[in-house]
Design an enzyme around this catalytic site. Structure first.
Site, PDB file in Angstrom:
ATOM      1  N   ASN A 254     -25.594 -51.088  30.236  1.00 18.16           N
ATOM      2  CA  ASN A 254     -26.016 -49.623  30.628  1.00 18.16           C
ATOM      3  C   ASN A 254     -24.916 -48.651  30.689  1.00 18.16           C
ATOM      4  O   ASN A 254     -24.082 -48.591  29.631  1.00 18.16           O
ATOM      5  CB  ASN A 254     -26.791 -49.685  32.069  1.00 18.16           C
ATOM      6  CG  ASN A 254     -26.406 -50.273  33.221  1.00 18.16           C
ATOM      7  OD1 ASN A 254     -26.105 -51.578  33.307  1.00 18.16           O
ATOM      8  ND2 ASN A 254     -26.051 -49.638  34.394  1.00 18.16           N
ATOM      9  N   ASP A 255     -24.776 -47.872  31.744  1.00 17.94           N
ATOM     10  CA  ASP A 255     -23.761 -46.494  31.602  1.00 17.94           C
ATOM     11  C   ASP A 255     -22.544 -46.841  30.928  1.00 17.94           C
ATOM     12  O   ASP A 255     -21.885 -47.740  30.995  1.00 17.94           O
ATOM     13  CB  ASP A 255     -23.414 -46.168  33.198  1.00 17.94           C
ATOM     14  CG  ASP A 255     -24.580 -46.423  34.195  1.00 17.94           C
ATOM     15  OD1 ASP A 255     -25.769 -46.607  33.716  1.00 17.94           O
ATOM     16  OD2 ASP A 255     -24.228 -46.208  35.375  1.00 17.94           O
TER      17      ASP A 255
ATOM     18  N   GLN B 126     -20.922 -50.821  31.563  1.00 21.32           N
ATOM     19  CA  GLN B 126     -21.756 -51.588  32.466  1.00 21.32           C
ATOM     20  C   GLN B 126     -22.498 -52.753  31.628  1.00 21.32           C
ATOM     21  O   GLN B 126     -23.241 -52.524  30.374  1.00 21.32           O
ATOM     22  CB  GLN B 126     -22.837 -50.818  33.421  1.00 21.32           C
ATOM     23  CG  GLN B 126     -22.536 -49.976  34.099  1.00 21.32           C
ATOM     24  CD  GLN B 126     -21.786 -50.645  35.376  1.00 21.32           C
ATOM     25  OE1 GLN B 126     -22.561 -50.953  36.452  1.00 21.32           O
ATOM     26  NE2 GLN B 126     -20.579 -50.657  35.351  1.00 21.32           N
TER      27      GLN B 126
ATOM     28  N   TRP C  48     -30.574 -56.664  33.271  1.00 20.17           N
ATOM     29  CA  TRP C  48     -29.647 -56.107  34.309  1.00 20.17           C
ATOM     30  C   TRP C  48     -29.218 -57.347  35.266  1.00 20.17           C
ATOM     31  O   TRP C  48     -29.991 -57.843  35.516  1.00 20.17           O
ATOM     32  CB  TRP C  48     -29.926 -54.923  35.081  1.00 20.17           C
ATOM     33  CG  TRP C  48     -28.725 -54.061  35.591  1.00 20.17           C
ATOM     34  CD1 TRP C  48     -28.002 -53.428  35.440  1.00 20.17           C
ATOM     35  CD2 TRP C  48     -28.470 -54.689  37.243  1.00 20.17           C
ATOM     36  NE1 TRP C  48     -27.072 -53.055  36.567  1.00 20.17           N
ATOM     37  CE2 TRP C  48     -27.067 -53.694  37.591  1.00 20.17           C
ATOM     38  CE3 TRP C  48     -28.941 -55.410  38.029  1.00 20.17           C
ATOM     39  CZ2 TRP C  48     -26.772 -53.849  38.914  1.00 20.17           C
ATOM     40  CZ3 TRP C  48     -28.294 -55.582  39.287  1.00 20.17           C
ATOM     41  CH2 TRP C  48     -27.233 -54.609  39.832  1.00 20.17           C
TER      42      TRP C  48
ATOM     43  N   PHE D 281     -19.558 -51.873  39.227  1.00 19.28           N
ATOM     44  CA  PHE D 281     -20.331 -50.852  39.034  1.00 19.28           C
ATOM     45  C   PHE D 281     -19.599 -49.650  38.226  1.00 19.28           C
ATOM     46  O   PHE D 281     -18.533 -49.844  38.052  1.00 19.28           O
ATOM     47  CB  PHE D 281     -21.085 -50.242  40.338  1.00 19.28           C
ATOM     48  CG  PHE D 281     -22.356 -50.901  40.759  1.00 19.28           C
ATOM     49  CD1 PHE D 281     -22.822 -52.056  40.200  1.00 19.28           C
ATOM     50  CD2 PHE D 281     -23.309 -50.367  41.488  1.00 19.28           C
ATOM     51  CE1 PHE D 281     -23.758 -52.967  40.407  1.00 19.28           C
ATOM     52  CE2 PHE D 281     -24.435 -51.069  41.600  1.00 19.28           C
ATOM     53  CZ  PHE D 281     -24.789 -52.499  41.319  1.00 19.28           C
ATOM     54  N   SER D 282     -20.408 -48.486  37.916  1.00 21.36           N
ATOM     55  CA  SER D 282     -19.786 -47.587  36.979  1.00 21.36           C
ATOM     56  C   SER D 282     -18.592 -46.666  37.717  1.00 21.36           C
ATOM     57  O   SER D 282     -18.239 -46.932  38.576  1.00 21.36           O
ATOM     58  CB  SER D 282     -20.897 -46.438  36.747  1.00 21.36           C
ATOM     59  OG  SER D 282     -21.893 -46.878  35.927  1.00 21.36           O
TER      60      SER D 282
ATOM     61  N   ASP E 123     -19.789 -44.499  41.641  1.00 21.59           N
ATOM     62  CA  ASP E 123     -19.701 -44.057  40.297  1.00 21.59           C
ATOM     63  C   ASP E 123     -18.651 -42.577  40.142  1.00 21.59           C
ATOM     64  O   ASP E 123     -18.821 -41.674  39.710  1.00 21.59           O
ATOM     65  CB  ASP E 123     -21.090 -43.354  39.555  1.00 21.59           C
ATOM     66  CG  ASP E 123     -22.080 -44.190  39.608  1.00 21.59           C
ATOM     67  OD1 ASP E 123     -22.125 -45.462  39.778  1.00 21.59           O
ATOM     68  OD2 ASP E 123     -23.336 -43.931  39.836  1.00 21.59           O
TER      69      ASP E 123
ATOM     70  N   GLU F 239     -26.599 -39.822  40.870  1.00 21.27           N
ATOM     71  CA  GLU F 239     -25.790 -41.086  40.199  1.00 21.27           C
ATOM     72  C   GLU F 239     -24.733 -40.303  39.096  1.00 21.27           C
ATOM     73  O   GLU F 239     -25.161 -39.387  38.483  1.00 21.27           O
ATOM     74  CB  GLU F 239     -26.548 -42.201  39.507  1.00 21.27           C
ATOM     75  CG  GLU F 239     -27.604 -42.701  40.459  1.00 21.27           C
ATOM     76  CD  GLU F 239     -28.098 -43.989  39.762  1.00 21.27           C
ATOM     77  OE1 GLU F 239     -27.848 -45.105  40.642  1.00 21.27           O
ATOM     78  OE2 GLU F 239     -28.644 -43.823  38.632  1.00 21.27           O
TER      79      GLU F 239
ATOM     80  N   TRP G  22     -34.049 -46.235  32.562  1.00 18.73           N
ATOM     81  CA  TRP G  22     -34.324 -47.317  33.359  1.00 18.73           C
ATOM     82  C   TRP G  22     -35.790 -47.915  33.507  1.00 18.73           C
ATOM     83  O   TRP G  22     -35.911 -49.125  33.567  1.00 18.73           O
ATOM     84  CB  TRP G  22     -34.015 -47.160  34.792  1.00 18.73           C
ATOM     85  CG  TRP G  22     -32.335 -47.224  34.906  1.00 18.73           C
ATOM     86  CD1 TRP G  22     -31.550 -46.436  35.385  1.00 18.73           C
ATOM     87  CD2 TRP G  22     -31.529 -48.554  35.151  1.00 18.73           C
ATOM     88  NE1 TRP G  22     -30.498 -46.862  35.232  1.00 18.73           N
ATOM     89  CE2 TRP G  22     -30.413 -47.969  35.173  1.00 18.73           C
ATOM     90  CE3 TRP G  22     -32.012 -49.788  34.894  1.00 18.73           C
ATOM     91  CZ2 TRP G  22     -29.222 -48.910  35.340  1.00 18.73           C
ATOM     92  CZ3 TRP G  22     -30.846 -50.624  34.887  1.00 18.73           C
ATOM     93  CH2 TRP G  22     -29.699 -50.090  35.164  1.00 18.73           C
TER      94      TRP G  22
HETATM   95  C1  FRU Z   1     -26.640 -45.755  36.906  1.00 18.34           C
HETATM   96  C2  FRU Z   1     -26.339 -46.882  37.953  1.00 18.34           C
HETATM   97  C3  FRU Z   1     -25.044 -46.306  38.471  1.00 18.34           C
HETATM   98  C4  FRU Z   1     -24.555 -47.849  38.869  1.00 18.34           C
HETATM   99  C5  FRU Z   1     -24.729 -48.708  37.720  1.00 18.34           C
HETATM  100  C6  FRU Z   1     -25.117 -50.093  38.046  1.00 18.34           C
HETATM  101  O1  FRU Z   1     -27.465 -46.084  35.703  1.00 18.34           O
HETATM  102  O2  FRU Z   1     -27.423 -47.205  38.591  1.00 18.34           O
HETATM  103  O3  FRU Z   1     -25.304 -45.484  39.481  1.00 18.34           O
HETATM  104  O4  FRU Z   1     -23.199 -47.767  39.248  1.00 18.34           O
HETATM  105  O5  FRU Z   1     -26.046 -47.931  37.264  1.00 18.34           O
HETATM  106  O6  FRU Z   1     -25.270 -51.024  36.818  1.00 18.34           O
END
Ligand code: FRU
Length: 498
Positions: A37-38, A54, A62, A97-98, A167, A223, A306
């Site tokens: 992801n991110d 991520q 996930w 996380f991010s 983040d 986020e 998402w």
């Molecule tokens: C955004 C998020 C961030 C978090 C990450 C977790 O997509 O929810 O806020 O750090 O993904 O994977």
């Protein structure tokens, strides 16, 4: 020291990534194997552009977050690097996380990320706490900082949330010789806020101010913030959860917004003046930017949403990809996005037509493909009669078709992927407003297999969406009008990556 967990992820990736090659687009970043992801840590290090993301290599859903890693010299051709972080320390035992990255004066690379840990309450409920951590490395291997976390509940205002605190986006201010970081948070009213911290060495941090807050106006939790000057303005971008629709500007669910305003460095106050969506398509979230040495501000985002991540092919080996990096500018108080100019270095055969009259469905010799960069200019044949709509049909075969439709009377563009291979009942259609222009419009379309990125009128609006087609044979392109005729110029290149 490479932990067992990190080594396991690296070995797993090395063993399986080749099997995913047939699923990959040509020039968009994907993970080695499994889920991404991110975008994280999008930054310059030793003259190259690094991108982390991520990453959950073990499955296409996930899971415990690692950081995957790639780098590039030109944003188009990417080199895969070993997994950078695994959730292997006390401070990040339930996930890395991010976050973001920068080059330290001593030549090391600093990663700042959110460490996540779970706590079981006495009443059985599991709570997730988030705090900010550091890792330091050489562009390949990273050591977690021994004093992690560097920002936790004790550093934030009393009414800020230690549960939603994530983040970090870090930067260095040369004039002030100071490091800054913005972090997403949730204020007492339950909606998002952006906290600003400062540090003289990037290791010891102090709270400065609440830069901006949502007050339940633009979604809830904010986020993935980013904060930067651009063309004389200051830009705060964030990805709100639980957005409510507002006209055609914001849609329900996970959104992205750009807040344009000014920043007073003395008082550390951001004054917001204009708010807009960043991308009007379906699959776009969590954008992050870097400042290139030539002064360009470049943004990349997760090309997903998402709410639709469960809608994927059975037995796929990779899930998720990034958008094409985009150059940002500001014009007329709007954030303008265009594909990085380096894409032109990969232009293959050019096909060009001028003044083509479109008054029914038209196919043109040489205009087809699924890896293309194509610009179409439309104008009405005369000023008196405005046509009802113009359609650009992509990825066509007898059964499938992705439609981009422009309606001059409403000043709207519609993207429609209803007939693009998905059998899931998810969002397939979205409309967005464009500038009124008497029926003239420029549409630039970048396709890379199953992704479509549209840039309207030189980047005034961007819209990104994925297709779900099984193969690349659906590659016809046609043009159509109703209720009148248009003249069209078209310039189309195949994208060729050697
Ligand atoms: C955004 C998020 C961030 C978090 C990450 C977790 O997509 O929810 O806020 O750090 O993904 O994977």
């Amino acid at each position: 020291m490479i932990s067992e967990k990190l080594q396991k992820a690296r070995d797993f990736e090395a063993q399986y990534q080749k099997y995913a090659d047939e699923e990959r687009p040509l020039f968009h970043v994907t993970g080695g194997i499994g889920w991404i992801n991110d975008p994280n840590g999008f930054s310059v290090y030793k003259g190259e552009y690094h991108l982390f993301f991520q990453y959950h290599p073990y499955d296409t859903v996930w899971g415990p977050m690692h950081w995957g890693h790639v780098k590039t010299k030109d944003f188009i051709k990417w080199e895969r690097l070993p997994v950078a972080l695994a959730p292997d320390a006390e401070a990040d035992r339930n996930g890395c996380f991010s976050g973001s990255a920068l080059e330290l004066p001593d030549g090391r690379q600093l990663l700042m990320y959110t460490g996540v840990y779970h706590v079981r309450r006495t009443d059985g409920i599991r709570e997730e706490f988030q705090h900010q951590c550091l890792a330091i490395g050489d562009g390949i291997d990273y050591e977690k900082y021994e004093d992690n976390p560097v920002l936790d509940a004790s550093d934030i205002p009393d009414d800020a949330s230690p549960l939603d605190f994530r983040d970090p986006k870090i930067w260095y201010d040369e004039e002030e010789n100071m490091y800054y970081v913005v972090v997403g948070n949730r204020a007492a009213d339950g909606s998002g806020s952006i906290l600003l911290f400062e540090s003289s060495d990037a290791f010891h941090w102090n709270f400065v101010s609440v830069l901006d807050a949502c007050y339940n106006d633009y979604g809830r939790m904010w986020e993935c913030p980013d904060f930067f000057p651009l063309d004389g303005k200051q830009v705060l971008i964030t990805s709100p959860q639980e957005m409510k629709p507002v006209g055609l500007e914001f849609h329900a669910g996970y959104g992205t917004v750009a807040l344009l305003g000014s920043y007073d460095k003395e008082s550390r106050r951001f004054t917001r003046k204009h708010v807009q969506a960043i991308d009007y398509g379906i699959d776009f979230y969590a954008p992050q930017t870097l400042l290139a040495p030539d002064g360009r501000r470049i943004m990349i985002a997760w090309m997903q949403n998402w709410t639709t991540t469960g809608c994927k092919k059975q037995n796929c080996r990779i899930m998720g990809s990034m958008t094409l990096p985009r150059e940002l500018t500001i014009k007329n108080n709007r954030l303008i996005q265009n594909p990085v100019r380096e894409l032109a270095n990969y232009h293959g055969r050019k096909v060009f037509y001028e003044n083509v009259l479109i008054n029914k469905e038209v196919n043109l010799n040489g205009i087809r493909g699924r890896h293309i960069d194509m610009t179409v200019d439309i104008r009405p044949v005369d000023d008196r009669s405005l046509y009802s709509w113009f359609k650009l049909n992509l990825a066509k075969d007898g059964e499938h078709c992705a439609v981009i439709r422009y309606k001059p009377n409403c000043n709207t563009v519609r993207i429609d992927r209803t007939r693009c291979g998905s059998s899931f009942d998810i969002v397939h259609v979205r409309d967005f407003l464009v500038r009124p222009s008497g029926g003239k419009i420029r549409l630039r379309v970048v396709m890379d297999g199953n992704s479509v990125e549209i840039f309207v009128n030189d980047g005034e609006q961007a819209a990104t969406f994925l297709l779900y087609l099984d193969d690349l044979r659906a590659d016809c392109i046609s043009f159509e009008t109703e209720g009148g005729s248009v003249f069209m110029d078209i310039e189309k290149y195949d994208i060729v990556i050697d």
